[in-house]
Design a protein around this motif. Structure first.
Motif, PDB file in Angstrom:
ATOM      1  N   CYS A  23      11.698  66.728 -44.620  1.00 47.71           N
ATOM      2  CA  CYS A  23      11.774  65.656 -45.636  1.00 47.71           C
ATOM      3  C   CYS A  23      10.406  65.273 -46.186  1.00 47.71           C
ATOM      4  N   ASN A  24       9.349  65.887 -45.665  1.00 46.47           N
ATOM      5  CA  ASN A  24       7.986  65.644 -46.150  1.00 46.47           C
ATOM      6  C   ASN A  24       7.436  64.253 -45.854  1.00 46.47           C
ATOM      7  N   LYS A  25       8.198  63.455 -45.142  1.00 47.70           N
ATOM      8  CA  LYS A  25       7.666  62.148 -44.751  1.00 47.70           C
ATOM      9  C   LYS A  25       6.945  62.255 -43.412  1.00 47.70           C
ATOM     10  N   ASN A  26       6.209  61.219 -43.052  1.00 46.59           N
ATOM     11  CA  ASN A  26       5.497  61.226 -41.791  1.00 46.59           C
ATOM     12  C   ASN A  26       6.479  61.093 -40.643  1.00 46.59           C
ATOM     13  N   ILE A  27       6.512  62.095 -39.768  1.00 48.36           N
ATOM     14  CA  ILE A  27       7.509  62.072 -38.687  1.00 48.36           C
ATOM     15  C   ILE A  27       7.244  60.949 -37.696  1.00 48.36           C
ATOM     16  N   TYR A  82       3.418  72.904 -26.408  1.00 47.38           N
ATOM     17  CA  TYR A  82       4.296  72.527 -27.514  1.00 47.38           C
ATOM     18  C   TYR A  82       5.329  71.505 -27.048  1.00 47.38           C
ATOM     19  N   THR A  83       5.693  70.640 -27.946  1.00 43.86           N
ATOM     20  CA  THR A  83       6.672  69.638 -27.562  1.00 43.86           C
ATOM     21  C   THR A  83       7.645  69.408 -28.716  1.00 43.86           C
ATOM     22  N   GLU A  84       8.822  68.967 -28.358  1.00 44.66           N
ATOM     23  CA  GLU A  84       9.852  68.700 -29.364  1.00 44.66           C
ATOM     24  C   GLU A  84       9.754  67.252 -29.828  1.00 44.66           C
ATOM     25  N   VAL A  85       9.689  67.042 -31.098  1.00 44.20           N
ATOM     26  CA  VAL A  85       9.774  65.669 -31.612  1.00 44.20           C
ATOM     27  C   VAL A  85      10.822  65.644 -32.721  1.00 44.20           C
ATOM     28  N   SER A  86      11.507  64.522 -32.814  1.00 43.81           N
ATOM     29  CA  SER A  86      12.444  64.427 -33.924  1.00 43.81           C
ATOM     30  C   SER A  86      11.853  63.493 -34.974  1.00 43.81           C
ATOM     31  N   CYS A  87      12.008  63.890 -36.219  1.00 46.01           N
ATOM     32  CA  CYS A  87      11.491  63.104 -37.337  1.00 46.01           C
ATOM     33  C   CYS A  87      12.229  61.755 -37.384  1.00 46.01           C
ATOM     34  N   CYS A  88      11.447  60.692 -37.529  1.00 45.83           N
ATOM     35  CA  CYS A  88      12.092  59.374 -37.498  1.00 45.83           C
ATOM     36  C   CYS A  88      12.790  59.055 -38.829  1.00 45.83           C
ATOM     37  N   HIS A  89      12.643  59.942 -39.816  1.00 44.52           N
ATOM     38  CA  HIS A  89      13.314  59.728 -41.104  1.00 44.52           C
ATOM     39  C   HIS A  89      14.594  60.536 -41.234  1.00 44.52           C
ATOM     40  N   CYS A  90      14.501  61.863 -40.948  1.00 44.24           N
ATOM     41  CA  CYS A  90      15.686  62.701 -41.137  1.00 44.24           C
ATOM     42  C   CYS A  90      16.301  63.159 -39.822  1.00 44.24           C
ATOM     43  N   GLY A  91      15.573  62.956 -38.702  1.00 44.92           N
ATOM     44  CA  GLY A  91      16.137  63.292 -37.398  1.00 44.92           C
ATOM     45  C   GLY A  91      16.053  64.744 -37.020  1.00 44.92           C
ATOM     46  N   ASN A  92      15.468  65.592 -37.877  1.00 45.88           N
ATOM     47  CA  ASN A  92      15.344  67.006 -37.529  1.00 45.88           C
ATOM     48  C   ASN A  92      14.330  67.212 -36.399  1.00 45.88           C
ATOM     49  N   ILE A  93      14.586  68.246 -35.593  1.00 47.25           N
ATOM     50  CA  ILE A  93      13.692  68.538 -34.468  1.00 47.25           C
ATOM     51  C   ILE A  93      12.533  69.408 -34.957  1.00 47.25           C
ATOM     52  N   ILE A  94      11.327  68.999 -34.603  1.00 45.54           N
ATOM     53  CA  ILE A  94      10.129  69.752 -34.972  1.00 45.54           C
ATOM     54  C   ILE A  94       9.358  70.102 -33.702  1.00 45.54           C
ATOM     55  N   PHE A  95       8.907  71.368 -33.613  1.00 43.45           N
ATOM     56  CA  PHE A  95       8.040  71.767 -32.498  1.00 43.45           C
ATOM     57  C   PHE A  95       6.602  71.574 -32.939  1.00 43.45           C
ATOM     58  N   ALA A  96       5.873  70.775 -32.182  1.00 39.70           N
ATOM     59  CA  ALA A  96       4.489  70.524 -32.542  1.00 39.70           C
ATOM     60  C   ALA A  96       3.607  70.624 -31.308  1.00 39.70           C
ATOM     61  N   GLU A  97       2.357  71.040 -31.525  1.00 45.23           N
ATOM     62  CA  GLU A  97       1.414  71.069 -30.417  1.00 45.23           C
ATOM     63  C   GLU A  97       1.124  69.650 -29.980  1.00 45.23           C
ATOM     64  N   GLN A  98       1.060  69.465 -28.666  1.00 43.48           N
ATOM     65  CA  GLN A  98       0.818  68.119 -28.140  1.00 43.48           C
ATOM     66  C   GLN A  98      -0.487  67.534 -28.641  1.00 43.48           C
ATOM     67  N   ASN A 136      -3.654  63.707 -31.808  1.00 46.81           N
ATOM     68  CA  ASN A 136      -4.846  63.482 -32.626  1.00 46.81           C
ATOM     69  C   ASN A 136      -4.551  63.074 -34.077  1.00 46.81           C
ATOM     70  N   ASN A 137      -3.291  63.181 -34.485  1.00 47.40           N
ATOM     71  CA  ASN A 137      -2.988  62.843 -35.877  1.00 47.40           C
ATOM     72  C   ASN A 137      -1.982  61.695 -35.934  1.00 47.40           C
ATOM     73  N   SER A 138      -2.301  60.712 -36.736  1.00 47.62           N
ATOM     74  CA  SER A 138      -1.361  59.606 -36.869  1.00 47.62           C
ATOM     75  C   SER A 138      -0.295  59.943 -37.907  1.00 47.62           C
ATOM     76  N   GLU A 139      -0.613  60.959 -38.751  1.00 46.45           N
ATOM     77  CA  GLU A 139       0.352  61.357 -39.770  1.00 46.45           C
ATOM     78  C   GLU A 139       0.646  62.844 -39.656  1.00 46.45           C
ATOM     79  N   ILE A 140       1.915  63.159 -39.437  1.00 46.97           N
ATOM     80  CA  ILE A 140       2.313  64.568 -39.428  1.00 46.97           C
ATOM     81  C   ILE A 140       3.476  64.718 -40.402  1.00 46.97           C
TER      82      ILE A 140
END
Ligand SMILES: [Zn+2]
Length: 121
Positions: free
Chosen positions: A115-119, A85-101, A106-110
């Motif tokens: 905010c429901n936008k692509n992080i 798991y890794t921490e990424v921050s959404c490039c739109h709202c800046g919230n931290i999201i834990f996502a599997e590496q 493998n996904n260009s859109e998460i």
């Protein structure tokens, strides 16, 4: 238990030494009953020992299962979990999201859960 067996054997011996014709038939049947009781006792003793042994085996098995279930997570396993798991921050709202590496790779859109936008873009 051995004492009881010996007592029965002694009683059998004493009864068979009595030479009274009148009672001999009773004594014979009494001896036969004692023999049966002796056998039953032996059988019960063996059964009980088997049951005790089985319970001991079950207890050992349970201990093994408990050990496996409550085995502490080793440091290596913890590291592995962290790596997945890794921490990424959404490039739109800046919230931290834990996502599997692998998901990130493998996904260009998460979709961002905030905010429901692509992080990623
Ligand atoms: Zn967002």
């Amino acid at each position: 238990m051995e004492d009881l067996k010996n007592q029965i054997e002694n009683l059998k011996l004493n009864l068979s030494n009595i030479e009274n014709k009148e009672y001999q038939n009773y004594f014979y049947s009494l001896i036969s009953i004692l023999d049966t009781m002796n056998d039953k006792l032996e059988e019960l003793t063996v059964n009980q020992e088997t049951i005790e042994e089985n319970i001991k085996f079950m207890d050992d098995d349970l201990t093994d299962i408990q050990d496996e279930l409550f085995e502490e997570v080793s440091i290596d396993e913890l590291n592995d979990m962290e790596e997945e798991y890794t921490e990424v921050s959404c490039c739109h709202c800046g919230n931290i999201i834990f996502a599997e590496q692998t998901t990130l790779k493998n996904n260009s859109e998460i979709p961002c859960p905030y905010c429901n936008k692509n992080i990623k873009a």
